[in-house]
Every structure is written in C-alpha cells, then in structure tokens.
Design a protein around this motif. Structure first.
Motif, PDB file in Angstrom:
ATOM      1  N   ILE A 187      73.425  42.680  48.364  1.00 18.21           N
ATOM      2  CA  ILE A 187      72.504  41.610  48.739  1.00 18.21           C
ATOM      3  C   ILE A 187      71.229  42.277  49.241  1.00 18.21           C
ATOM      4  N   LYS A 188      70.151  42.100  48.500  1.00 19.79           N
ATOM      5  CA  LYS A 188      68.904  42.801  48.803  1.00 19.79           C
ATOM      6  C   LYS A 188      68.086  42.086  49.871  1.00 19.79           C
ATOM      7  N   LYS A 189      68.104  40.748  49.872  1.00 27.78           N
ATOM      8  CA  LYS A 189      67.280  40.011  50.824  1.00 27.78           C
ATOM      9  C   LYS A 189      67.841  38.610  51.034  1.00 27.78           C
ATOM     10  N   LYS A 190      67.647  38.082  52.250  1.00 25.58           N
ATOM     11  CA  LYS A 190      67.965  36.694  52.566  1.00 25.58           C
ATOM     12  C   LYS A 190      66.744  36.050  53.199  1.00 25.58           C
ATOM     13  N   VAL A 191      66.440  34.820  52.749  1.00 25.61           N
ATOM     14  CA  VAL A 191      65.302  34.076  53.275  1.00 25.61           C
ATOM     15  C   VAL A 191      65.811  32.746  53.810  1.00 25.61           C
ATOM     16  N   ASN A 192      65.573  32.477  55.085  1.00 24.70           N
ATOM     17  CA  ASN A 192      65.997  31.218  55.694  1.00 24.70           C
ATOM     18  C   ASN A 192      65.043  30.088  55.315  1.00 24.70           C
ATOM     19  N   LEU A 193      65.621  28.952  54.885  1.00 23.04           N
ATOM     20  CA  LEU A 193      64.838  27.779  54.513  1.00 23.04           C
ATOM     21  C   LEU A 193      65.022  26.675  55.557  1.00 23.04           C
ATOM     22  N   ASP A 194      64.157  25.669  55.486  1.00 22.45           N
ATOM     23  CA  ASP A 194      64.268  24.534  56.406  1.00 22.45           C
ATOM     24  C   ASP A 194      65.372  23.572  55.986  1.00 22.45           C
ATOM     25  N   HIS A 195      65.640  23.526  54.666  1.00 23.36           N
ATOM     26  CA  HIS A 195      66.617  22.571  54.139  1.00 23.36           C
ATOM     27  C   HIS A 195      67.475  23.254  53.069  1.00 23.36           C
ATOM     28  N   PRO A 196      68.649  22.696  52.775  1.00 19.71           N
ATOM     29  CA  PRO A 196      69.482  23.254  51.700  1.00 19.71           C
ATOM     30  C   PRO A 196      68.752  23.240  50.361  1.00 19.71           C
ATOM     31  N   LEU A 197      69.028  24.222  49.546  1.00 14.37           N
ATOM     32  CA  LEU A 197      68.351  24.392  48.255  1.00 14.37           C
ATOM     33  C   LEU A 197      68.898  23.426  47.208  1.00 14.37           C
ATOM     34  N   HIS A 198      68.035  23.033  46.256  1.00 13.43           N
ATOM     35  CA  HIS A 198      68.529  22.318  45.066  1.00 13.43           C
ATOM     36  C   HIS A 198      68.439  23.206  43.826  1.00 13.43           C
ATOM     37  N   ASP A 199      67.254  23.770  43.554  1.00 11.00           N
ATOM     38  CA  ASP A 199      67.137  24.596  42.347  1.00 11.00           C
ATOM     39  C   ASP A 199      66.068  25.668  42.538  1.00 11.00           C
ATOM     40  N   ILE A 200      66.158  26.716  41.687  1.00  7.87           N
ATOM     41  CA  ILE A 200      65.274  27.884  41.775  1.00  7.87           C
ATOM     42  C   ILE A 200      64.765  28.258  40.394  1.00  7.87           C
ATOM     43  N   THR A 201      63.539  28.750  40.345  1.00 10.94           N
ATOM     44  CA  THR A 201      63.045  29.443  39.163  1.00 10.94           C
ATOM     45  C   THR A 201      62.145  30.575  39.655  1.00 10.94           C
ATOM     46  N   VAL A 202      61.899  31.558  38.807  1.00 12.83           N
ATOM     47  CA  VAL A 202      61.145  32.743  39.209  1.00 12.83           C
ATOM     48  C   VAL A 202      60.020  32.992  38.207  1.00 12.83           C
ATOM     49  N   THR A 203      58.815  33.244  38.708  1.00  8.32           N
ATOM     50  CA  THR A 203      57.673  33.510  37.839  1.00  8.32           C
ATOM     51  C   THR A 203      57.735  34.938  37.305  1.00  8.32           C
ATOM     52  N   SER A 204      56.870  35.219  36.328  1.00  6.65           N
ATOM     53  CA  SER A 204      56.825  36.556  35.738  1.00  6.65           C
ATOM     54  C   SER A 204      56.411  37.617  36.752  1.00  6.65           C
ATOM     55  N   SER A 205      55.716  37.190  37.817  1.00  8.68           N
ATOM     56  CA  SER A 205      55.298  38.136  38.854  1.00  8.68           C
ATOM     57  C   SER A 205      56.324  38.273  39.977  1.00  8.68           C
ATOM     58  N   GLY A 206      57.423  37.525  39.882  1.00  2.19           N
ATOM     59  CA  GLY A 206      58.483  37.645  40.874  1.00  2.19           C
ATOM     60  C   GLY A 206      58.443  36.631  42.002  1.00  2.19           C
ATOM     61  N   ASP A 207      57.488  35.696  41.965  1.00  2.00           N
ATOM     62  CA  ASP A 207      57.443  34.644  42.982  1.00  2.00           C
ATOM     63  C   ASP A 207      58.571  33.637  42.725  1.00  2.00           C
ATOM     64  N   VAL A 208      59.169  33.127  43.789  1.00  3.87           N
ATOM     65  CA  VAL A 208      60.272  32.179  43.679  1.00  3.87           C
ATOM     66  C   VAL A 208      59.745  30.763  43.888  1.00  3.87           C
TER      67      VAL A 208
END
Length: 406
Positions: A187-208
C-alpha cells in the motif's frame, strides 16, 4: 450461505434507499401543495371557496404509493452435492416469482396474498449448481493470479494506471479512504476523504477524479490536495464516472428514477453532451451506477445493478445486456464494468461470483473468471496498460490482479 446473506443485504439496502427517495419526493410534493393552499386559507373567503375544488382534485388524482416487498429468505433443499445437501440454501422470494394464468406464486408454490406488491421482474428458476458451457467466439486469456492485495477494507471501486499501480476505495462501513496499491502487494498511499467513495478514475497525468456516495460534486486529488472539478450538481447525485479517450469525463447523474442521465464534461467541469432519452423520448436509464467507454466510442452503463445499457458516441441506444433469469448465464446483481483493447466488455456478476465477457454488440462470449479462480462477489473492475485485470474481490476484502490477455 454467507455470500447469499451478503447479496440480500446489498439488494435490500439499495431497495430501502430507493423507497426512501420516493417518500422524500412525495413529502416534498405534499409540502409544496399544503404551503400553497395555506396561503389561500389566509386570503379572502371567496377565493378559498373557489379553490376547494383544487383540494378535491389533488386528493382524487394523488398517485397511490406502495412499497416494494422485502421478503425474508427461506431455506429450501437443492439437488447438488456437498454442504447445500445438508443445510439447504437461501432462496430470494422477492425475485423468484412464478406467474400461472395471471396469478403469482412464491418459490414454495403458495399464492401471493397481496399481488399489489411491487415485485422484481419475473424470471424462470435457474439451477445454480450447474456451470454453463461458454458459447461464442473464444479468445486467448490467461487467468494466472499476479497479486493479491489487502487494502484493509472491502474495495468498491478500482482504477489502474500504468501497469503496476491502481487506486481503490470503499463505501462499506466507515471506509472513507482513497488507497494507492501496487502489484507487489504494498500500500503506497492512503488519502482520507470526507465521505465514502463511489467511483474513481485517473487522468493520464496521474490525478485522481472521484465521486462520493450520496454526493453532488466531482472532486480531484492532485499534489496532496482535494479540489472541486464540478461544483454542486444538485439535485443530481454523482455516481459512476470514467475518462474518455479524449480525456473528457463521463459521469452518471441520478435524481430519482424518472430523472437520470449520463453527462460528458471537460476536465474543468464544462458540460459537452447529455445522454438521457432514446428516439422515442423515453429514458435510457433508471439508475445509472457505473460507466465506461469502449474503443469504438460506445458508452457502456451499469443500470440499476441489473443490466448494462450501451449507447453509441452520439447517445443513441444500441443494446441492453440483461440475462436476468432467462438464460443459462443470468446476471442477478452486476456492478463493475471495463472494456479491453479489442472492444470486449467485462461485467462483474456479484451474486453469481463471476466475470462476464461480451462482445461490442452485446453477445455473450464466456465467463472470464468464476469462483473456481478465487473470485467471490466481485465488484469494481479495471484493465491496466499491460492488459492485467484488477478485480475488487469483495468477500475476501482484497484486490486481485489477473494476467488477462485479449
């Protein structure tokens, strides 16, 4: 048996949320009407008398509201060997309804006393003890396990980038983390969010780019900061999303079953296209949950966990892949979706613990993965640059990476 209970839990929670949305809408409509009529009551008497007919008409035309029946599971015996022969299995009365001469019967053959309940689509009984022979054109696929990664919670969504990393997240329990995982199991990194996640996508530059459960915005995680891509989209809830080949965002929007759509917008939140109705001006979706783009430009949408609706790049309907209860390879509850470099569509069949592969015209090809490959209640899917298949293996609380090649 535990998996059946888990499946029922997911479906019943979803149904209760939908009923809650209906109730909120009815309450909102009632408040608006009562507020308007209260103003009339405080006006002159003649106006009040004239508007009495309005009240009568409102009461007369008020839509009758009924709840979806949530029936507890019952134990039935089954003709397969092993533990089910001893203990039986859970059978879902809400779904498995027979209709004979217009009358509805439950799985035990007893007539349903209140036929006015809103029931799930009627289907034939399927022998879950048999594994159907794959049909259609086969492709060369390796299902060797590359890695089994434990993010710490049951992952709901995953998006791979490059060939060694993926972001995943959970909406179960208190899960409010974005987790960056690698094929070596770390596990390389964990990021705390304000709310539970629904879905993710990642840009070509690595932004989530991500959406949150029950949220109304689209957010971006970049350079250790969370920012807003698309501000408040109320009354719509933002659900599944993906990036197109042109680096635009496709996002599912939900505002009740009669107001749902998929929108294409720029990475800065500017809307470019809305996909909502077919040529007959009827809704294409009832509850779009996840979305992905195929190599031919088709937009593939998981609709209400029970079907995949595919439209072309102009938003015109192409087909609806739903084998619910009417074939040898039904989908009772689907979630994750991904497309490979040849245009095949992969769909996670949660309750049957398998991954369907269909072609770009909606024809079933084969089961890529089944429970025999260690898949139990699969959710999110993603294919990386190397052609490896990442699977949120829900029941085992892990993300598996398979050597999938097409």
């Amino acid at each position: 048996m535990i998996r059946e209970v888990e499946r029922r839990k997911f479906k019943d929670i979803k149904t209760m949320k939908e009923e809650g949305d209906k109730i909120k809408k009815i309450i909102s409509d009632d408040k608006k009407f009562l507020g308007a009529f209260e103003e009339k009551l405080h006006s002159d008497t003649d106006t009040c008398v004239k508007d009495f007919k309005t009240v009568s008409s409102y009461k007369k035309n008020k839509t009758k509201f009924s709840f979806t029946a949530l029936r507890p599971p019952i134990f039935v015996r089954h003709d397969i060997h092993g533990l089910q022969d001893i203990f039986g299995k859970l059978k879902d009365q809400t779904e498995k309804i027979r209709v004979v001469d217009g009358k509805k019967y439950n799985p035990g053959g007893e007539p349903i006393q209140n036929p006015d309940y809103k029931l799930a689509p009627v289907g034939t009984f399927v022998n879950i003890g048999t594994v159907p022979t794959p049909v259609g054109t086969s492709v060369n696929i390796s299902t060797d396990v590359i890695s089994e990664i434990k993010p710490g919670r049951r992952s709901w969504s995953v998006c791979a980038f490059g060939d060694k990393e993926a972001w995943c997240g959970s909406r179960f329990g208190s899960g409010k983390d974005l987790v960056l995982i690698q094929t070596n199991g770390t596990i390389k990194k964990k990021v705390n969010l304000d709310h539970p996640l629904h879905d993710i996508t990642v840009t070509s530059s690595g932004d989530v780019i991500f959406t949150e459960s029950g949220g109304h915005t689209i957010k971006k995680y970049s350079s250790d900061k969370v920012t807003i891509v698309a501000n408040d989209l109320s009354p719509y809830q933002t659900k599944g999303l993906c990036l197109t080949s042109e680096q635009n965002i496709l996002v599912c929007l939900y505002n009740g079953w009669d107001d749902t759509k998929v929108v294409k917008m720029s990475i800065n939140g500017q809307i470019k296209q809305t996909i909502q109705y077919n040529k007959q001006n009827k809704p294409l979706f009832s509850n779009p949950m996840f979305v992905t783009e195929n190599i031919n430009g088709d937009v593939c949408v998981v609709n209400d966990y029970s079907a995949v609706v595919v439209v072309n790049k102009d938003g015109q309907f192409r087909f609806n892949y739903s084998e619910l209860g009417k074939s040898t390879h039904p989908i009772d509850y689907c979630s994750g979706i991904a497309c490979d470099k040849l245009g095949y569509i992969l769909i996670s069949d949660v309750s049957n613990s398998r991954i369907h592969q269909i072609d770009s015209d909606g024809k079933f090809v084969q089961f890529v993965l089944t429970e025999q490959h260690g898949i139990v209640n699969p959710l999110g899917l993603s294919i990386d640059d190397k052609g490896q298949l990442w699977v949120c293996n829900n029941f085992c609380k892990e993300v598996r990476v398979y050597k999938y090649r097409s």
